[in-house]
Design an enzyme around this catalytic site. Structure first.
Site: not given
Ligand code: PLP
Length: 417
Positions: A133, A210, A213, A236, A374
């Site tokens: 991202h 990261d 997700q 999220k 993104c």
């Protein structure tokens, strides 16, 4: 609680019961019942989170850590309890390893501006992947511009899988930091973190994951992974916007300089010099997003109240079902076809632009995302301007998948040449 051993009993997973917990799902959009498949961008909030936020703004609200009065003590306690909940959720060793930030983006910028500025010198390398991202690309580019560091990129296959041999080849004694995503937001690819982290540590590099997700779709154990930093966003994972988490190993955080200066993060201030608070407060300058953090704690409680394996199975079945049905439509191509994926189906149509697909689906009450997500460099690598992306949460159903597929079928009819 189970009275015998005090282990919390998981709530059985029942998607219809889950849906009743989310008020926003029960609305009509353009005359159709909403089908919300834009969860990778941001998920809806359960009543438990909404009620917690309302409660704290309605009653127990005050600024934290500074007050001697009743409300401040209650609010400070709830804020710190939320930190403890997040620590348990990702199995951090110590709640001091949890820094509240605005979200994944701010977490990564924090590491770039503290650990990065301290340790990256001219010629040192930062390794990211082609799946990232923008928020796991741009902060490192900015750091490299400031320090003379060099950004290197692990390539990805046409299917969306990291080239691990190339990764291991790119690692060297110059690598200071490896920053990769746990799950790709554009394709759903789950990266093999253990291998990546072990290989990076073998050359003395630190690793930032990261987890934006990932953390709500699968159990994350930062001690077991042995990652140095792990970043994620509240919004999220059914929590509020404007709140997120940077996990860092305590020893690393303690040795890092602060980033933003101001109240809350200091021990003593004089005009000559200031000294800084201990972690985590050293990295939380100013009044934090108090109710956001408490709401995130409620989201953690909500997710943790379920049998998480059952939730993961449900989400995986939705993804597999959508992949099967969409993949059988002539003129549609699934983008991102690795075996190990989580909750995301990206696709392109031969005859319609992703933006047209998203706009027309919206007319049928179906919310998806369309565009580059993104991840412009990834889209360039795959020779695509963008994709249409359906992303699933625990409250989605098989019949919603069928509505999506029927909607895509209508788009295809409209654009048939
Ligand atoms: N990383 C990934 C993989 C994401 O999907 C996102 C958001 O879509 C981000 C980082 C940025 O998260 P935020 O905007 O909450 O900071």
């Amino acid at each position: 609680m189970n009275a015998k051993n005090s282990v919390p009993v998981a709530r059985a997973f029942d998607v219809e019961a889950v849906r009743r917990d989310f008020p926003a799902l029960h609305q009509q959009v353009h005359g159709h019942p909403l089908v919300y498949l834009d969860n990778a961008a941001s998920a809806h909030k359960p009543r438990a989170v909404i009620d917690t936020i309302t409660h704290y703004y309605s009653t127990d609200y005050s600024n934290v850590h500074r007050g001697l009065h009743y409300l401040s003590e209650r609010c400070s306690q709830a804020y710190e309890d939320a930190r403890g909940k997040v620590a348990s959720f990702i199995h951090a060793k110590d709640a001091r390893e949890i820094i509240f930030v605005r979200g994944t983006t701010e977490a990564i910028n924090l590491v770039a501006n503290t650990y990065g500025r301290k340790h990256v010198r001219a010629g040192d390398e930062i390794l990211i992947s082609a799946l990232e991202h923008h928020s796991n690309i741009v902060p490192w580019q900015m750091l490299c511009e400031q320090t003379g560091g060099v950004l290197k990129v692990v390539p990805v296959s046409d299917a969306g899988e990291l080239d691990l041999e190339a990764f291991e080849h790119l690692l060297s004694s110059r690598t200071r930091l490896v920053a990769v995503t746990h799950v790709s937001n554009a394709l759903g690819t789950i990266n093999p973190l253990r291998r990546i982290i072990d290989a990076a540590h073998a050359v003395g590099a630190r690793v930032l994951i990261d987890g934006a997700q990932a953390v709500h779709h699968m159990p994350v154990d930062v001690q077991d992974l042995d990652c140095d930093f792990y970043a994620f966003s509240g919004h999220k994972m059914y929590g509020p916007t404007g709140i997120g988490v940077l996990y860092g190993k305590a020893a690393l955080l303690e040795a890092m300089p602060p980033w933003q200066g101001g109240g809350e993060m200091i021990r003593e201030v004089s005009f000559e010099r200031s000294t800084y608070a201990d972690i985590p407060f050293k990295f939380e300058a100013g009044t934090p997003h108090i109710v956001g953090a408490i709401g995130l704690g409620a989201a953690v409680d909500y997710i943790s109240s379920f049998d998480r394996a059952a939730v993961a199975r449900h989400e995986h079945e939705l993804m597999t079902y959508a992949t099967e049905l969409l993949g059988s439509l002539p003129g549609l191509r699934i983008v991102g076809t690795v075996a190990n994926k989580a909750s995301i189906v990206s696709f392109v149509l031969d005859d319609a632009h992703p933006h047209d697909v998203g706009t027309i689906l919206d007319r049928y009450g179906i919310a998806v995302r369309a565009g580059h997500h993104c991840t412009m460099p990834l889209m360039n690598r795959l020779c695509l301007g963008g994709t249409t992306r359906a992303s699933f949460a625990m409250y989605n159903t098989r019949s919603e998948v069928e509505r999506l597929v029927a909607g895509v079928g209508k788009v295809m009819e409209m654009f048939r040449r």
